[in-house]
Design a protein around this motif. Structure first.
Motif, PDB file in Angstrom:
ATOM      1  N   VAL A  13      31.250  36.401  49.188  1.00 27.76           N
ATOM      2  CA  VAL A  13      29.812  36.397  49.469  1.00 27.76           C
ATOM      3  C   VAL A  13      29.071  37.293  48.480  1.00 27.76           C
ATOM      4  N   MET A  14      29.599  38.471  48.243  1.00 29.36           N
ATOM      5  CA  MET A  14      28.917  39.392  47.341  1.00 29.36           C
ATOM      6  C   MET A  14      28.983  38.918  45.889  1.00 29.36           C
ATOM      7  N   ARG A  15      30.074  38.294  45.494  1.00 34.77           N
ATOM      8  CA  ARG A  15      30.142  37.715  44.146  1.00 34.77           C
ATOM      9  C   ARG A  15      29.061  36.653  43.977  1.00 34.77           C
ATOM     10  N   ARG A  16      28.948  35.789  44.968  1.00 26.47           N
ATOM     11  CA  ARG A  16      27.921  34.741  44.930  1.00 26.47           C
ATOM     12  C   ARG A  16      26.527  35.375  44.909  1.00 26.47           C
ATOM     13  N   TYR A  17      26.321  36.387  45.740  1.00 24.12           N
ATOM     14  CA  TYR A  17      25.021  37.055  45.795  1.00 24.12           C
ATOM     15  C   TYR A  17      24.619  37.571  44.411  1.00 24.12           C
ATOM     16  N   PHE A  18      25.532  38.260  43.734  1.00 23.86           N
ATOM     17  CA  PHE A  18      25.179  38.835  42.446  1.00 23.86           C
ATOM     18  C   PHE A  18      25.025  37.776  41.354  1.00 23.86           C
ATOM     19  N   ARG A  19      25.754  36.668  41.449  1.00 23.81           N
ATOM     20  CA  ARG A  19      25.518  35.561  40.515  1.00 23.81           C
ATOM     21  C   ARG A  19      24.117  34.989  40.728  1.00 23.81           C
ATOM     22  N   LEU A  20      23.754  34.795  42.008  1.00 24.28           N
ATOM     23  CA  LEU A  20      22.421  34.279  42.311  1.00 24.28           C
ATOM     24  C   LEU A  20      21.334  35.265  41.896  1.00 24.28           C
ATOM     25  N   LYS A  21      21.587  36.543  42.070  1.00 26.89           N
ATOM     26  CA  LYS A  21      20.608  37.560  41.680  1.00 26.89           C
ATOM     27  C   LYS A  21      20.348  37.494  40.182  1.00 26.89           C
ATOM     28  N   ALA A  93      30.875  30.160  49.339  1.00 27.48           N
ATOM     29  CA  ALA A  93      31.022  31.227  48.346  1.00 27.48           C
ATOM     30  C   ALA A  93      32.487  31.429  47.997  1.00 27.48           C
ATOM     31  N   ALA A  94      33.359  31.370  49.008  1.00 32.77           N
ATOM     32  CA  ALA A  94      34.793  31.545  48.769  1.00 32.77           C
ATOM     33  C   ALA A  94      35.344  30.407  47.912  1.00 32.77           C
ATOM     34  N   ALA A  95      34.906  29.187  48.186  1.00 37.98           N
ATOM     35  CA  ALA A  95      35.361  28.041  47.393  1.00 37.98           C
ATOM     36  C   ALA A  95      34.916  28.183  45.945  1.00 37.98           C
ATOM     37  N   GLU A  96      33.719  28.711  45.742  1.00 38.42           N
ATOM     38  CA  GLU A  96      33.206  28.924  44.393  1.00 38.42           C
ATOM     39  C   GLU A  96      33.969  30.034  43.684  1.00 38.42           C
ATOM     40  N   SER A  97      34.360  31.074  44.421  1.00 38.09           N
ATOM     41  CA  SER A  97      35.036  32.242  43.843  1.00 38.09           C
ATOM     42  C   SER A  97      36.528  32.055  43.689  1.00 38.09           C
ATOM     43  N   LEU A  98      37.098  31.044  44.311  1.00 39.50           N
ATOM     44  CA  LEU A  98      38.543  30.868  44.318  1.00 39.50           C
ATOM     45  C   LEU A  98      39.173  30.956  42.938  1.00 39.50           C
ATOM     46  N   PRO A  99      38.634  30.301  41.915  1.00 37.72           N
ATOM     47  CA  PRO A  99      39.259  30.429  40.588  1.00 37.72           C
ATOM     48  C   PRO A  99      39.231  31.858  40.058  1.00 37.72           C
TER      49      PRO A  99
END
Length: 116
Positions: A13-21, A93-99
């Motif tokens: 979630v936080m990885r996705r948040y900072f990418r979106l930011k 978010a987890a599916a996006e971060s999996l790689p």
């Protein structure tokens, strides 16, 4: 220290948040540059009904901010001890971060890091 599935969901979630930011800030920067060059006031420029030329980007920026708010809400839930691992936004978010997530990190008794 072991990372639980809920902890890994927070990381995603936080990885996705900072990418979106980063994406949101870049888009806002481009919009602001155009607005200032045009000499438009903020209210008129950022109204997609009156600014058809940039409406798509304005709506996209609002969408990014909305998703960021949802993700921060999940982080707050996690911070209060709640489970977020099954939430659709956390799963996406987890599916996006999996790689990017090669392995969960575990701290053993000797304080050495080892991969699981």
């Amino acid at each position: 220290m072991n990372a639980t599935a809920n902890d890994l969901a927070l990381i995603a979630v936080m990885r996705r948040y900072f990418r979106l930011k980063d994406e949101s800030n870049a888009l806002k920067g481009r919009l602001e540059a155009v607005r200032k060059d045009a000499g438009d006031d903020i209210g008129r420029f950022y109204d997609p009904r009156t600014n058809a030329l940039h409406a798509k980007d304005i709506i996209a920026w609002h969408g990014l901010r909305k998703e960021m708010d949802e993700l921060m809400g999940l982080a707050a839930t996690w911070g209060r001890g709640g489970s977020i691992e099954g939430c659709p936004a956390a799963m996406a978010a987890a599916a996006e971060s999996l790689p990017d997530m090669h392995a969960a990190i575990e701290m053993d008794d000797a304080t050495e890091l080892s991969t699981v």
